[in-house]
Design a protein around this motif. Sequence first.
Motif, PDB file in Angstrom:
ATOM      1  N   SER A   2      41.760 -15.298   8.427  1.00  0.00           N
ATOM      2  CA  SER A   2      41.201 -16.050   9.771  1.00  0.00           C
ATOM      3  C   SER A   2      39.948 -15.038  10.461  1.00  0.00           C
ATOM      4  O   SER A   2      40.659 -13.853   9.741  1.00  0.00           O
ATOM      5  CB  SER A   2      41.185 -16.534  11.246  1.00  0.00           C
ATOM      6  N   GLY A   3      38.523 -15.221  11.317  1.00  0.00           N
ATOM      7  CA  GLY A   3      38.410 -14.310  11.720  1.00  0.00           C
ATOM      8  C   GLY A   3      39.012 -13.590  12.643  1.00  0.00           C
ATOM      9  O   GLY A   3      38.739 -11.869  12.706  1.00  0.00           O
ATOM     10  N   SER A   4      39.528 -13.993  13.675  1.00  0.00           N
ATOM     11  CA  SER A   4      40.875 -13.191  14.414  1.00  0.00           C
ATOM     12  C   SER A   4      41.311 -12.410  13.588  1.00  0.00           C
ATOM     13  O   SER A   4      42.196 -11.158  14.509  1.00  0.00           O
ATOM     14  CB  SER A   4      41.602 -14.399  15.072  1.00  0.00           C
ATOM     15  N   ALA A   5      42.105 -13.108  13.086  1.00  0.00           N
ATOM     16  CA  ALA A   5      43.116 -11.862  11.745  1.00  0.00           C
ATOM     17  C   ALA A   5      42.161 -10.912  11.525  1.00  0.00           C
ATOM     18  O   ALA A   5      43.153  -9.835  11.188  1.00  0.00           O
ATOM     19  CB  ALA A   5      44.064 -13.233  10.463  1.00  0.00           C
ATOM     20  N   ALA A   6      41.337 -11.264  10.661  1.00  0.00           N
ATOM     21  CA  ALA A   6      40.478 -10.449   9.975  1.00  0.00           C
ATOM     22  C   ALA A   6      40.084  -9.063  11.598  1.00  0.00           C
ATOM     23  O   ALA A   6      40.008  -7.796  10.887  1.00  0.00           O
ATOM     24  CB  ALA A   6      39.014 -10.580   9.210  1.00  0.00           C
ATOM     25  N   THR A   7      39.565  -9.792  12.916  1.00  0.00           N
ATOM     26  CA  THR A   7      39.057  -8.141  13.797  1.00  0.00           C
ATOM     27  C   THR A   7      40.589  -7.823  14.223  1.00  0.00           C
ATOM     28  O   THR A   7      40.361  -6.786  14.644  1.00  0.00           O
ATOM     29  CB  THR A   7      39.053  -9.056  14.619  1.00  0.00           C
ATOM     30  N   GLU A   8      41.697  -8.527  14.463  1.00  0.00           N
ATOM     31  CA  GLU A   8      42.699  -7.491  14.880  1.00  0.00           C
ATOM     32  C   GLU A   8      42.586  -6.754  13.841  1.00  0.00           C
ATOM     33  O   GLU A   8      43.882  -5.731  13.875  1.00  0.00           O
ATOM     34  CB  GLU A   8      43.959  -9.161  14.504  1.00  0.00           C
ATOM     35  N   PHE A   9      42.948  -6.730  11.855  1.00  0.00           N
ATOM     36  CA  PHE A   9      43.194  -5.912  11.299  1.00  0.00           C
ATOM     37  C   PHE A   9      42.581  -4.617  11.119  1.00  0.00           C
ATOM     38  O   PHE A   9      42.653  -3.980  11.270  1.00  0.00           O
ATOM     39  CB  PHE A   9      43.430  -6.493   9.718  1.00  0.00           C
ATOM     40  N   THR A  10      41.172  -5.250  11.013  1.00  0.00           N
ATOM     41  CA  THR A  10      40.299  -4.203  12.184  1.00  0.00           C
ATOM     42  C   THR A  10      40.498  -3.763  13.133  1.00  0.00           C
ATOM     43  O   THR A  10      40.503  -2.395  13.442  1.00  0.00           O
ATOM     44  CB  THR A  10      38.079  -4.542  11.843  1.00  0.00           C
ATOM     45  N   SER A  11      41.209  -3.813  13.499  1.00  0.00           N
ATOM     46  CA  SER A  11      41.083  -3.129  15.084  1.00  0.00           C
ATOM     47  C   SER A  11      42.324  -2.253  15.032  1.00  0.00           C
ATOM     48  O   SER A  11      43.003  -1.252  15.727  1.00  0.00           O
ATOM     49  CB  SER A  11      41.072  -4.391  15.965  1.00  0.00           C
ATOM     50  N   VAL A  12      43.737  -2.791  14.286  1.00  0.00           N
ATOM     51  CA  VAL A  12      45.044  -2.068  14.217  1.00  0.00           C
ATOM     52  C   VAL A  12      44.108  -0.478  12.802  1.00  0.00           C
ATOM     53  O   VAL A  12      44.572   0.315  13.082  1.00  0.00           O
ATOM     54  CB  VAL A  12      46.208  -2.759  13.558  1.00  0.00           C
ATOM     55  N   GLN A  13      43.315  -1.107  11.949  1.00  0.00           N
ATOM     56  CA  GLN A  13      43.067  -0.064  10.754  1.00  0.00           C
ATOM     57  C   GLN A  13      42.341   1.131  11.551  1.00  0.00           C
ATOM     58  O   GLN A  13      42.922   3.034  11.949  1.00  0.00           O
ATOM     59  CB  GLN A  13      42.493  -1.175  10.105  1.00  0.00           C
ATOM     60  N   SER A  14      41.575   1.028  12.984  1.00  0.00           N
ATOM     61  CA  SER A  14      40.874   2.233  13.413  1.00  0.00           C
ATOM     62  C   SER A  14      41.215   2.676  14.391  1.00  0.00           C
ATOM     63  O   SER A  14      41.337   3.406  14.900  1.00  0.00           O
ATOM     64  CB  SER A  14      39.397   1.078  14.325  1.00  0.00           C
ATOM     65  N   GLN A  15      42.430   2.322  15.174  1.00  0.00           N
ATOM     66  CA  GLN A  15      43.667   2.694  15.649  1.00  0.00           C
ATOM     67  C   GLN A  15      44.457   3.477  15.216  1.00  0.00           C
ATOM     68  O   GLN A  15      45.050   4.648  15.427  1.00  0.00           O
ATOM     69  CB  GLN A  15      44.729   1.896  16.707  1.00  0.00           C
ATOM     70  N   TYR A  16      45.041   3.708  13.531  1.00  0.00           N
ATOM     71  CA  TYR A  16      45.019   4.529  12.441  1.00  0.00           C
ATOM     72  C   TYR A  16      44.354   5.209  12.241  1.00  0.00           C
ATOM     73  O   TYR A  16      45.062   6.363  11.845  1.00  0.00           O
ATOM     74  CB  TYR A  16      46.322   3.470  11.133  1.00  0.00           C
ATOM     75  N   GLU A  17      43.309   4.891  11.831  1.00  0.00           N
ATOM     76  CA  GLU A  17      42.501   6.125  11.989  1.00  0.00           C
ATOM     77  C   GLU A  17      42.839   7.291  12.793  1.00  0.00           C
ATOM     78  O   GLU A  17      41.960   8.199  12.732  1.00  0.00           O
ATOM     79  CB  GLU A  17      41.010   5.412  11.084  1.00  0.00           C
ATOM     80  N   VAL A  18      42.427   6.672  14.546  1.00  0.00           N
ATOM     81  CA  VAL A  18      41.820   7.289  14.792  1.00  0.00           C
ATOM     82  C   VAL A  18      43.211   8.296  15.320  1.00  0.00           C
ATOM     83  O   VAL A  18      42.776   9.320  15.594  1.00  0.00           O
ATOM     84  CB  VAL A  18      41.294   6.322  16.240  1.00  0.00           C
ATOM     85  N   GLN A  19      44.600   7.418  14.737  1.00  0.00           N
ATOM     86  CA  GLN A  19      45.764   8.028  14.977  1.00  0.00           C
ATOM     87  C   GLN A  19      45.912   9.377  14.096  1.00  0.00           C
ATOM     88  O   GLN A  19      46.282  10.491  14.061  1.00  0.00           O
ATOM     89  CB  GLN A  19      46.736   6.950  15.545  1.00  0.00           C
ATOM     90  N   VAL A  20      45.564   8.897  12.929  1.00  0.00           N
ATOM     91  CA  VAL A  20      45.635  10.017  11.792  1.00  0.00           C
ATOM     92  C   VAL A  20      44.211  11.124  11.790  1.00  0.00           C
ATOM     93  O   VAL A  20      45.058  12.597  11.769  1.00  0.00           O
ATOM     94  CB  VAL A  20      44.941   8.741  10.756  1.00  0.00           C
ATOM     95  N   ALA A  21      43.128  10.807  12.509  1.00  0.00           N
ATOM     96  CA  ALA A  21      42.426  12.276  12.691  1.00  0.00           C
ATOM     97  C   ALA A  21      42.790  12.633  13.584  1.00  0.00           C
ATOM     98  O   ALA A  21      42.965  14.639  13.611  1.00  0.00           O
ATOM     99  CB  ALA A  21      41.164  11.010  13.324  1.00  0.00           C
ATOM    100  N   GLY A  22      43.361  12.588  14.819  1.00  0.00           N
ATOM    101  CA  GLY A  22      43.996  13.060  15.990  1.00  0.00           C
ATOM    102  C   GLY A  22      45.114  13.990  15.362  1.00  0.00           C
ATOM    103  O   GLY A  22      45.730  15.092  15.935  1.00  0.00           O
ATOM    104  N   ASP A  23      46.323  13.446  14.184  1.00  0.00           N
ATOM    105  CA  ASP A  23      47.445  14.401  14.150  1.00  0.00           C
ATOM    106  C   ASP A  23      46.584  14.817  12.827  1.00  0.00           C
ATOM    107  O   ASP A  23      47.046  16.626  13.276  1.00  0.00           O
ATOM    108  CB  ASP A  23      48.066  13.084  13.604  1.00  0.00           C
ATOM    109  N   LEU A  24      45.851  14.847  12.553  1.00  0.00           N
ATOM    110  CA  LEU A  24      45.181  16.152  11.321  1.00  0.00           C
ATOM    111  C   LEU A  24      44.704  17.386  12.092  1.00  0.00           C
ATOM    112  O   LEU A  24      44.701  18.146  11.800  1.00  0.00           O
ATOM    113  CB  LEU A  24      43.980  15.317  10.812  1.00  0.00           C
TER     114      LEU A  24
END
Length: 173
Positions: A2-24
């Motif tokens: 659903s639309g809200s699930a996709a938005t939530e997935f994208t939000s979680v993915q972007s949080q992980y991307e930011v976390q991984v970039a900071g860890d690097l």
Amino acid sequence: MSGSAATEFTSVQSQYEVQVAGDLERNEAEQKRIRAEIDTLQGQLETLERDHALLLGVQRVFAEGARPGGAVRAVRTPARRASAKASAKAGTAGKQPSLAQLLGTLLAAHGEPRSAAEISAELAADHPRRNSNVNVVRNALELLVAKSQAHRSKQNNSVFYTHAGRDAAPASD
């Protein structure tokens, strides 16, 4: 999805991307800091090794200077110095070249950089009566470097020496 699930997935993915970039970034900064510490410690270790070799040479001189019964070589007085100079002038024809002169000749005879061990082995072969201990040779080579009569270059963990008269540019330490 659903639309809200996709938005939530994208939000979680972007949080992980930011976390991984900071860890690097933190990982790379820590690597850089540790490399700097290693370089500093390597320099300190090399200094300690040179000091150790020098101290061993001084200790050997003291040990060779001691005579049976604990007596040490006589100290030269001005009169003894004058007689030593006079006898040295009289006997310069049979005098052996200094270690520094021999090492300068050996370095000049070769076009490529050579290690202290190689030079020591050649000195032992050419002049079997001379002290060709690697530490003694290394100290003499360092004196030649200090007097700009030889150049020192480092490759990985090895140190090589060349004659200053050669076209080899002095390498940085």
